[in-house]
Design an enzyme around this catalytic site. Structure first.
Site, PDB file in Angstrom:
ATOM      1  N   TYR A  78     -11.159   1.530 -14.853  1.00 53.97           N
ATOM      2  CA  TYR A  78     -10.417   2.654 -15.433  1.00 53.97           C
ATOM      3  C   TYR A  78      -8.926   2.390 -15.332  1.00 53.97           C
ATOM      4  CZ  TYR A  78     -10.378   4.129 -10.456  1.00 53.97           C
ATOM      5  OH  TYR A  78     -10.253   4.174  -9.095  1.00 53.97           O
ATOM      6  N   HIS A 124      -2.595   4.806   1.551  1.00 57.43           N
ATOM      7  CA  HIS A 124      -3.592   4.468   0.530  1.00 57.43           C
ATOM      8  C   HIS A 124      -4.348   3.198   0.935  1.00 57.43           C
ATOM      9  CE1 HIS A 124      -5.097   3.173  -3.449  1.00 57.43           C
ATOM     10  NE2 HIS A 124      -4.605   2.000  -3.118  1.00 57.43           N
ATOM     11  N   GLN A 167     -11.446  -4.771  -5.089  1.00 61.51           N
ATOM     12  CA  GLN A 167     -10.613  -4.137  -6.101  1.00 61.51           C
ATOM     13  C   GLN A 167      -9.654  -5.151  -6.686  1.00 61.51           C
ATOM     14  OE1 GLN A 167      -8.594  -4.688  -3.632  1.00 61.51           O
ATOM     15  NE2 GLN A 167      -6.714  -3.499  -3.668  1.00 61.51           N
TER      16      GLN A 167
HETATM   17  O1  76R Z   1      -1.447  -5.535  -1.820  1.00 60.99           O
HETATM   18  C1  76R Z   1      -2.287  -4.811  -1.286  1.00 60.99           C
HETATM   19  O2  76R Z   1      -3.477  -4.737  -1.654  1.00 60.99           O
HETATM   20  C2  76R Z   1      -1.828  -3.977  -0.122  1.00 60.99           C
HETATM   21  C3  76R Z   1      -2.235  -2.578  -0.110  1.00 60.99           C
HETATM   22  C4  76R Z   1      -2.500  -1.934  -1.455  1.00 60.99           C
HETATM   23  C5  76R Z   1      -1.591  -1.676  -2.483  1.00 60.99           C
HETATM   24  C6  76R Z   1      -0.122  -1.952  -2.526  1.00 60.99           C
HETATM   25  C7  76R Z   1      -3.789  -1.449  -1.904  1.00 60.99           C
HETATM   26  C8  76R Z   1      -4.945  -1.536  -1.159  1.00 60.99           C
HETATM   27  N1  76R Z   1      -3.653  -0.908  -3.153  1.00 60.99           N
HETATM   28  C9  76R Z   1      -2.330  -1.052  -3.544  1.00 60.99           C
HETATM   29  C10 76R Z   1      -1.776  -0.679  -4.760  1.00 60.99           C
HETATM   30 MN1  76R Z   1      -5.056   0.124  -4.192  1.00 60.99          MN
HETATM   31  N2  76R Z   1      -6.482   1.039  -5.262  1.00 60.99           N
HETATM   32  C11 76R Z   1      -6.271   1.859  -6.346  1.00 60.99           C
HETATM   33  C12 76R Z   1      -7.496   2.534  -6.642  1.00 60.99           C
HETATM   34  O3  76R Z   1      -8.949   6.045  -7.875  1.00 60.99           O
HETATM   35  C13 76R Z   1      -7.879   6.101  -7.241  1.00 60.99           C
HETATM   36  O4  76R Z   1      -7.500   7.159  -6.677  1.00 60.99           O
HETATM   37  C14 76R Z   1      -7.025   4.877  -7.111  1.00 60.99           C
HETATM   38  C15 76R Z   1      -7.647   3.607  -7.692  1.00 60.99           C
HETATM   39  C16 76R Z   1      -8.455   2.085  -5.745  1.00 60.99           C
HETATM   40  C17 76R Z   1      -9.904   2.518  -5.659  1.00 60.99           C
HETATM   41  C18 76R Z   1      -7.799   1.150  -4.865  1.00 60.99           C
HETATM   42  C19 76R Z   1      -8.434   0.486  -3.828  1.00 60.99           C
HETATM   43  N3  76R Z   1      -3.687   0.552  -5.646  1.00 60.99           N
HETATM   44  C20 76R Z   1      -2.425   0.062  -5.728  1.00 60.99           C
HETATM   45  C21 76R Z   1      -1.830   0.486  -6.974  1.00 60.99           C
HETATM   46  C22 76R Z   1      -0.439   0.130  -7.473  1.00 60.99           C
HETATM   47  C23 76R Z   1       0.475   1.212  -7.029  1.00 60.99           C
HETATM   48  C24 76R Z   1       1.940   0.913  -7.183  1.00 60.99           C
HETATM   49  O5  76R Z   1       2.324  -0.256  -7.193  1.00 60.99           O
HETATM   50  O6  76R Z   1       2.681   1.898  -7.275  1.00 60.99           O
HETATM   51  C25 76R Z   1      -2.779   1.269  -7.616  1.00 60.99           C
HETATM   52  C26 76R Z   1      -2.664   1.939  -8.959  1.00 60.99           C
HETATM   53  C27 76R Z   1      -3.917   1.307  -6.768  1.00 60.99           C
HETATM   54  C28 76R Z   1      -5.079   2.009  -7.049  1.00 60.99           C
HETATM   55  N4  76R Z   1      -6.409  -0.391  -2.713  1.00 60.99           N
HETATM   56  C29 76R Z   1      -6.191  -1.154  -1.591  1.00 60.99           C
HETATM   57  C30 76R Z   1      -7.780  -0.239  -2.840  1.00 60.99           C
HETATM   58  C31 76R Z   1      -8.435  -0.917  -1.742  1.00 60.99           C
HETATM   59  C32 76R Z   1      -9.958  -1.003  -1.563  1.00 60.99           C
HETATM   60  C33 76R Z   1      -7.441  -1.478  -0.978  1.00 60.99           C
HETATM   61  C34 76R Z   1      -7.611  -2.305   0.293  1.00 60.99           C
HETATM   62  C35 76R Z   1      -7.672  -3.750  -0.109  1.00 60.99           C
HETATM   63  C36 76R Z   1      -7.819  -4.690   1.054  1.00 60.99           C
HETATM   64  O7  76R Z   1      -7.104  -4.529   2.063  1.00 60.99           O
HETATM   65  O8  76R Z   1      -8.651  -5.596   0.931  1.00 60.99           O
END
Ligand code: 76R
Length: 263
Positions: A158, A185, A198
Site C-alpha cells: 500500500y 515507530h 518490510q
Molecule cells: O531504517 C530503518 O528501518 C530504521 C527504523 C525505521 C524507519 C526510519 C523503520 C522501521 N521504519 C522507518 C521509516 Mn517503518 N514501516 C512503515 C509501515 O501502516 C503503517 O502505519 C505504516 C506502514 C510499516 C508496517 C513499517 C514497518 N516506515 C518508515 C517510513 C518513512 C518515514 C519517513 O521517512 O518520514 C514509513 C512510511 C514507514 C512505514 N518499520 C520499521 C517497520 C518495521 C517492521 C520496522 C523495523 C525494521 C527492522 O528493524 O528490521
C-alpha cells in the site's frame, strides 16, 4: 543519438515497480501461450540485481501482482512494455525508489543507548559492541537500498503519505522531533523482526503518495497485526494517510499464472 538502449540509473537507490493486472480471459482463450509471454518477459528482465516477485492477488482489485526492482529504470520500463504483450490488462501501478532512512540511528545514538539502556561504562566493552553494531547497520543499510527479495508466502502493498494538515503537519516538525517519533515507530516495527519483512520505498515527486510500503510475511495474520499495532503509534495515529491495500499469495511465476488461469 540513440537513447533507446541507455541505462537510466538513479544516483541513489533502485527503481521499484508494483504492477497489477487482470487476466484478459477472452484474449487468453483465443491466443494460447499467454503465460509464456509473461515468463519470457520475466526471464529477459531478471539478472543479478533485477528481481521479480509475482503474486496472485486476493480480492477483485486485480488478479496478478508483479513487484519488479533493480538499478536500471530503462530495464524496468522495457519489462513493463514486454508484459503488455501478454493477455493481461493493467489495473494499477505504483512507482518508487529504494531509499535510506534519514532517521536511522547514528553511532552517537548507539553510544548513548549503550550507556543509558545497557549501562556500559568500560570503553573497551563499548568499542567492542560498536564494532558489532557497525557491521549490523552496514548490512541493514545495504539491504534497504539494494534489497534482495525473499520468498515469503504472503505480501501486502500500500502507498502512504505523512499528513500535512494545519494542525498536524509532519513537514513542519523539527528534525529532532521527527527522529524521536520515528524511533518509537521503529521500536514497534522491531518487535516483528523475523515475522514481517518490510520494504519502505520513497515516491515523493514520483508517484501519487510519498512512500510505498511492501510487507512480506509467511503468516498473513502478521500483516494485519503489524499494521493494526502501528495505527496506535503516534507517527501513524497522527500523521499517516493511506492509499489502497493489495494483498496476495507470493508464488513462483509459473504457479502464480496457473492460479489466475493463464496457461
Ligand atoms: O531504517 C530503518 O528501518 C530504521 C527504523 C525505521 C524507519 C526510519 C523503520 C522501521 N521504519 C522507518 C521509516 Mn517503518 N514501516 C512503515 C509501515 O501502516 C503503517 O502505519 C505504516 C506502514 C510499516 C508496517 C513499517 C514497518 N516506515 C518508515 C517510513 C518513512 C518515514 C519517513 O521517512 O518520514 C514509513 C512510511 C514507514 C512505514 N518499520 C520499521 C517497520 C518495521 C517492521 C520496522 C523495523 C525494521 C527492522 O528493524 O528490521
Amino acid at each position: 543519438m540513440d537513447t533507446s538502449k541507455e541505462r537510466v540509473e538513479p544516483s541513489v537507490g533502485w527503481g521499484v515497480l508494483h504492477l497489477f493486472y487482470r487476466v484478459d480471459a477472452a484474449r487468453a482463450e483465443q491466443e494460447p501461450g499467454g503465460a509464456k509471454r509473461v515468463l519470457d518477459a520475466i526471464d529477459g528482465f531478471v539478472d543479478d540485481d533485477h528481481q521479480v516477485l509475482t503474486y496472485a492477488v486476493l480480492g477483485h482489485k486485480a488478479d496478478l501482482g508483479v513487484l519488479a526492482l533493480g538499478p536500471d529504470l530503462a530495464r524496468l520500463q522495457a519489462f513493463e512494455q514486454e508484459l503488455s504483450l501478454a493477455p493481461i490488462i493493467p489495473t494499477w501501478s505504483y512507482v518508487s525508489l529504494t531509499e535510506q532512512s534519514e532517521y536511522g540511528a547514528t553511532e552517537d545514538d548507539e553510544r548513548k543507548r549503550l550507556a543509558d539502556e545497557d549501562e556500559l561504562t568500560d570503553p573497551a566493552e563499548v568499542e567492542e559492541r560498536l564494532v558489532t553494531w557497525r557491521e549490523r547497520i552496514e548490512h541493514y543499510r545495504e539491504q534497504r537500498i539494494h534489497p534482495r527479495l525473499p520468498m515469503k508466502r504472503t505480501i501486502c502493498f500500500y502507498p502512504m503519505s505523512k499528513r500535512r494538515s494545519a494542525d498536524a503537519n509532519w513537514y513542519d516538525l523539527p528534525f529532532d522531533e521527527r527522529k524521536k517519533l520515528m524511533a518509537g515507530h521503529a521500536k514497534v516495527g522491531r518487535t516483528y523482526a523475523g515475522r514481517v519483512l518490510q520494504l519502505i520505498t520513497g515516491s515523493t515527486g514520483i508517484d501519487d503518495w510519498e512512500w510505498g510500503v511492501t510487507l512480506l510475511a509467511d503468516d498473513p495474520a502478521a500483516l494485519k497485526e503489524i499494521v493494526y499495532e502501528m495505527r496506535f503509534d503516534e507517527v501513524s495515529a497522527r500523521f499517516a494517510e493511506f492509499g489502497p491495500f493489495y494483498t496476495g499469495l507470493v508464488l513462483e511465476p509459473r504457479d502464480a499464472l496457473a492460479r489466475i488461469g493463464l496457461e
